[in-house]
Design a protein around this motif. Structure first.
Motif, mmCIF file in Angstrom:
data_model
loop_
_atom_site.group_PDB
_atom_site.id
_atom_site.type_symbol
_atom_site.label_atom_id
_atom_site.label_comp_id
_atom_site.label_asym_id
_atom_site.label_seq_id
_atom_site.Cartn_x
_atom_site.Cartn_y
_atom_site.Cartn_z
ATOM 1 N N UNK A 10 0.808 -1.220 0.000
ATOM 2 C CA UNK A 10 0.000 0.000 0.000
ATOM 3 C C UNK A 10 0.845 1.275 0.000
ATOM 4 N N UNK A 11 2.097 1.168 0.406
ATOM 5 C CA UNK A 11 2.969 2.335 0.431
ATOM 6 C C UNK A 11 4.391 1.925 0.058
ATOM 7 N N UNK A 12 5.084 2.812 -0.627
ATOM 8 C CA UNK A 12 6.474 2.586 -1.014
ATOM 9 C C UNK A 12 7.382 3.557 -0.295
ATOM 10 N N UNK A 13 8.593 3.109 -0.010
ATOM 11 C CA UNK A 13 9.640 4.016 0.472
ATOM 12 C C UNK A 13 10.448 4.423 -0.738
ATOM 13 N N UNK A 14 10.735 5.723 -0.824
ATOM 14 C CA UNK A 14 11.534 6.239 -1.926
ATOM 15 C C UNK A 14 12.638 7.112 -1.354
ATOM 16 N N UNK A 15 13.827 7.024 -1.939
ATOM 17 C CA UNK A 15 14.978 7.793 -1.480
ATOM 18 C C UNK A 15 15.344 8.821 -2.542
ATOM 19 N N UNK A 32 0.804 10.989 -2.380
ATOM 20 C CA UNK A 32 1.156 11.945 -1.322
ATOM 21 C C UNK A 32 2.363 11.336 -0.614
ATOM 22 N N UNK A 33 3.073 12.150 0.157
ATOM 23 C CA UNK A 33 4.310 11.672 0.759
ATOM 24 C C UNK A 33 4.422 12.076 2.221
ATOM 25 N N UNK A 61 6.311 15.069 8.427
ATOM 26 C CA UNK A 61 5.391 15.938 7.693
ATOM 27 C C UNK A 61 4.820 15.277 6.445
ATOM 28 N N UNK A 62 3.647 15.730 6.046
ATOM 29 C CA UNK A 62 2.933 15.222 4.882
ATOM 30 C C UNK A 62 2.889 16.308 3.817
ATOM 31 N N UNK A 86 11.232 9.069 1.760
ATOM 32 C CA UNK A 86 9.800 9.362 1.789
ATOM 33 C C UNK A 86 8.998 8.076 1.777
ATOM 34 N N UNK A 87 7.848 8.129 2.416
ATOM 35 C CA UNK A 87 6.865 7.060 2.298
ATOM 36 C C UNK A 87 5.779 7.598 1.369
ATOM 37 N N UNK A 88 5.593 6.933 0.239
ATOM 38 C CA UNK A 88 4.610 7.363 -0.756
ATOM 39 C C UNK A 88 3.283 6.659 -0.491
#
Length: 138
Positions: A10-15, A32-33, A61-62, A86-88
């Motif tokens: 349901x969510x991805x981590x992105x660097x 959203x992140x 923060x979002x 970030x968590x997307x």
């Protein structure tokens, strides 16, 4: 890397590296992140080339949620100011959560965000005009 709900991601981590753009103003928003580590600068481009910084998003923060709520193009750009994780939150996940909320609340939220977009747009233009005259609002 991802966060799952059962077997479904349901969510991805992105660097992102320092100065790497996360998304651009005017583009369609598909996520959203949440800032897990690092910092993100939100900025608007005025007169084709002048950048006005609207704010900085720090850990926890979002940002980027407006495009998911009202399905309008991104109102500003975002870039990492340092190495950032970030968590997307995907549009699909967001819409699933929103669809289970009260219709009245969803309508009010869309109206508020429309008003917010208009205010931010006017504030960025005003700040750019002040800068033209050597006046800083900081």
């Amino acid at each position: 890397m991802g966060i799952t709900d059962g077997n479904k991601k349901v969510m991805d981590r992105q660097v992102f590296a320092m100065d790497q753009v996360i998304f651009r103003e005017g583009k369609h928003g598909s996520a959203a992140f949440v800032v897990q580590e690092g910092k993100v600068e939100i900025f608007k481009t005025i007169n084709g080339d002048e950048e006005v910084v609207l704010g900085t998003i720090e850990e926890g923060g979002l940002f980027g949620e407006l495009a998911l709520v009202d399905n309008q193009p991104r109102m500003a750009s975002a870039r990492a100011t340092e190495r950032t994780v970030l968590i997307a939150i995907s549009r699909q996940t967001f819409e699933k959560k929103m669809s289970s909320s009260d219709r009245f609340i969803r309508a009010i939220l869309r109206i508020l965000l429309g008003n917010y977009r208009a205010v931010v747009r006017r504030a960025a233009i005003a700040e750019a005009k002040l800068k033209e005259h050597g006046i800083s609002i900081e």
